[in-house]
Each structure stands twice: as structure tokens, then as C-alpha cells.
Motif scaffolding. Structure first.
Motif, PDB file in Angstrom:
ATOM      1  N   ARG A 160       0.840  -1.198   0.000  1.00  0.00           N
ATOM      2  CA  ARG A 160       0.000   0.000   0.000  1.00  0.00           C
ATOM      3  C   ARG A 160       0.877   1.250   0.000  1.00  0.00           C
ATOM      4  O   ARG A 160       2.033   1.201   0.385  1.00  0.00           O
ATOM      5  CB  ARG A 160      -0.901  -0.015   1.240  1.00  0.00           C
ATOM      6  CG  ARG A 160      -1.893  -1.173   1.188  1.00  0.00           C
ATOM      7  CD  ARG A 160      -2.593  -1.504   2.479  1.00  0.00           C
ATOM      8  NE  ARG A 160      -2.932  -0.378   3.320  1.00  0.00           N
ATOM      9  CZ  ARG A 160      -3.161  -0.489   4.627  1.00  0.00           C
ATOM     10  NH1 ARG A 160      -3.069  -1.649   5.239  1.00  0.00           N
ATOM     11  NH2 ARG A 160      -3.490   0.558   5.336  1.00  0.00           N
ATOM     12  N   PHE A 161       0.295   2.380  -0.423  1.00  0.00           N
ATOM     13  CA  PHE A 161       1.014   3.657  -0.567  1.00  0.00           C
ATOM     14  C   PHE A 161       2.208   3.487  -1.507  1.00  0.00           C
ATOM     15  O   PHE A 161       3.313   3.961  -1.238  1.00  0.00           O
ATOM     16  CB  PHE A 161       1.463   4.221   0.795  1.00  0.00           C
ATOM     17  CG  PHE A 161       0.370   4.976   1.504  1.00  0.00           C
ATOM     18  CD1 PHE A 161       0.132   6.316   1.244  1.00  0.00           C
ATOM     19  CD2 PHE A 161      -0.439   4.325   2.418  1.00  0.00           C
ATOM     20  CE1 PHE A 161      -0.882   7.003   1.883  1.00  0.00           C
ATOM     21  CE2 PHE A 161      -1.459   5.004   3.080  1.00  0.00           C
ATOM     22  CZ  PHE A 161      -1.688   6.344   2.799  1.00  0.00           C
ATOM     23  N   VAL A 162       1.967   2.799  -2.619  1.00  0.00           N
ATOM     24  CA  VAL A 162       3.005   2.573  -3.615  1.00  0.00           C
ATOM     25  C   VAL A 162       2.452   2.860  -5.011  1.00  0.00           C
ATOM     26  O   VAL A 162       2.543   2.024  -5.905  1.00  0.00           O
ATOM     27  CB  VAL A 162       3.593   1.136  -3.530  1.00  0.00           C
ATOM     28  CG1 VAL A 162       4.438   0.957  -2.297  1.00  0.00           C
ATOM     29  CG2 VAL A 162       2.478   0.089  -3.591  1.00  0.00           C
ATOM     30  N   GLY A 163       1.925   4.057  -5.192  1.00  0.00           N
ATOM     31  CA  GLY A 163       1.461   4.460  -6.515  1.00  0.00           C
ATOM     32  C   GLY A 163       2.635   4.719  -7.438  1.00  0.00           C
ATOM     33  O   GLY A 163       3.799   4.700  -7.025  1.00  0.00           O
ATOM     34  N   THR A 164       2.337   4.987  -8.689  1.00  0.00           N
ATOM     35  CA  THR A 164       3.402   5.134  -9.683  1.00  0.00           C
ATOM     36  C   THR A 164       4.340   6.315  -9.389  1.00  0.00           C
ATOM     37  O   THR A 164       5.539   6.227  -9.619  1.00  0.00           O
ATOM     38  CB  THR A 164       2.830   5.223 -11.118  1.00  0.00           C
ATOM     39  OG1 THR A 164       3.910   5.173 -12.046  1.00  0.00           O
ATOM     40  CG2 THR A 164       2.001   6.478 -11.319  1.00  0.00           C
TER      41      THR A 164
END
Length: 194
Positions: A160-164
């Protein structure tokens, strides 16, 4: 006596940021645990400046017990309460919960694939990617096909909290992408083919 001005991409005037730029940013990291720490720190950066996180990094290391994935994965409700009360870190419940669940995802990934480092470097073919030589920050991208793929796969594995955008900043920081500006003393000119 003449003085030489050192040109950096960022950080000039802040000794901690200068040292980070000069010695860490863009230097290839192949240690799984160091990569895990950096990914978690980048996830805490979401919505904040890297300067804020860097100035709290030692507090994060202490609070998160050296970013040891096994210890972090065993965090209890008492640990979560302790972290939420720690003024030395970013006290965001969602990010703290994500760090704990990301430790569990890290352990599952390593049990399945063997090496977090090899998995992550696989998104760049095991090499540092170098795009066009940026002259300004406006020319530096905020994501790439590789960071898009990394974000999608990490999320599918429970991170989680690993967007591009977070993944791209992470890739820059750990040397998977070289985005030093042409004016920076760390910039390496591209070699001509042939």
C-alpha cells in the motif's frame, strides 16, 4: 583564493539534503532491506516533501526498529499506539498501518521469489535507466512505464502507498533511474553508440 560553486539538482543550503543528494540519491542500491526501508520512507513522503522525511529518518529508523521486516510485521496494537504518539515521525494512521502490512507483503514476496532486490531491479532489467538529459526539473518525469508496472505489481502483492509517482521517486532515489540534471556535478554524460 577562488571558490568553486557546486551545482546540485537539489539540496544546496541544507547540509542534510546536500549530503543526501551527493552521497545517496541515484546511487544503485541492491540490498533488500535497504530497499524496503527506502520504499517505506517514500510511502511516508506521499503529500509531504522529501526534506521533511529525511530530517525525520533517524527517528523513523528508531521508531520502526531499524525497518526490520520481521519485527515490523509482528507489530501489535500497542506498537501502533506507540507509533501514533511518536512526534519524531509522521503520525498518519493509514501510513503506519501500510508500513506494517507492507512488511508482511515483503516477507510473502521474499518467501515466494527469494529476493526483494532482484524482484525490484527486474522492472529495469537489472540496470539503471537513463532517459533524456534533463536541464530543468520540469523535464524530469514523475512516472514511467517501469514505475507504472512496479506500482501495479506491488499493489497486486498487497503493498500500500506505492502508486506510480511514489515508485518513480523510489526508483530515482535507489539508482534504478538516473535523473540528475545536466548542470549537476553528479550528471554522467550519455555515451554515444558505436
Amino acid at each position: 583564493m577562488s571558490t568553486t560553486t557546486v551545482h546540485r539538482c537539489f539540496g544546496t543550503g541544507d547540509p542534510l539534503m546536500e549530503a543526501y543528494h551527493d552521497l545517496e540519491w541515484g546511487v544503485p542500491v541492491h540490498d533488500s532491506r535497504a530497499l524496503f526501508e527506502k520504499l517505506l520512507l517514500d510511502s511516508f513522503q506521499a503529500g509531504l516533501s522529501w526534506r521533511t522525511i529525511l530530517h525525520k529518518r533517524e527517528n523513523f529508523r528508531r521508531a520502526f526498529r531499524g525497518f526490520d521486516p520481521e519485527r515490523l510485521a509482528r507489530s501489535t496494537a500497542r506498537d501502533r499506539t506507540r507509533l501514533m504518539a511518536d512526534a519524531g515521525i509522521v503520525r498518519n494512521r493509514l501510513k503506519i498501518e501500510a508500513a506494517i502490512s507492507n512488511a508482511r507483503a515483503f516477507l510473502r514476496l521474499e518467501a515466494e521469489l527469494g529476493s526483494f532486490a532482484e524482484y525490484l531491479w527486474g522492472f529495469t532489467g537489472g540496470t539503471t535507466l537513463r532517459g533524456r538529459a534533463p536541464r530543468t526539473w520540469a523535464q524530469v518525469p514523475t512516472h514511467s512505464l517501469e514505475s507504472d508496472a512496479m506500482a501495479r505489481d506491488l499493489q497486486a502483492r498487497g503493498f500500500r502507498f506505492v502508486g506510480t509517482t511514489i515508485c518513480y521517486a523510489f526508483m530515482q532515489a535507489v539508482g534504478m533511474v538516473d535523473d540528475h540534471l545536466v548542470s549537476c556535478f553528479r550528471y554522467l554524460p550519455r555515451r554515444k553508440a558505436g
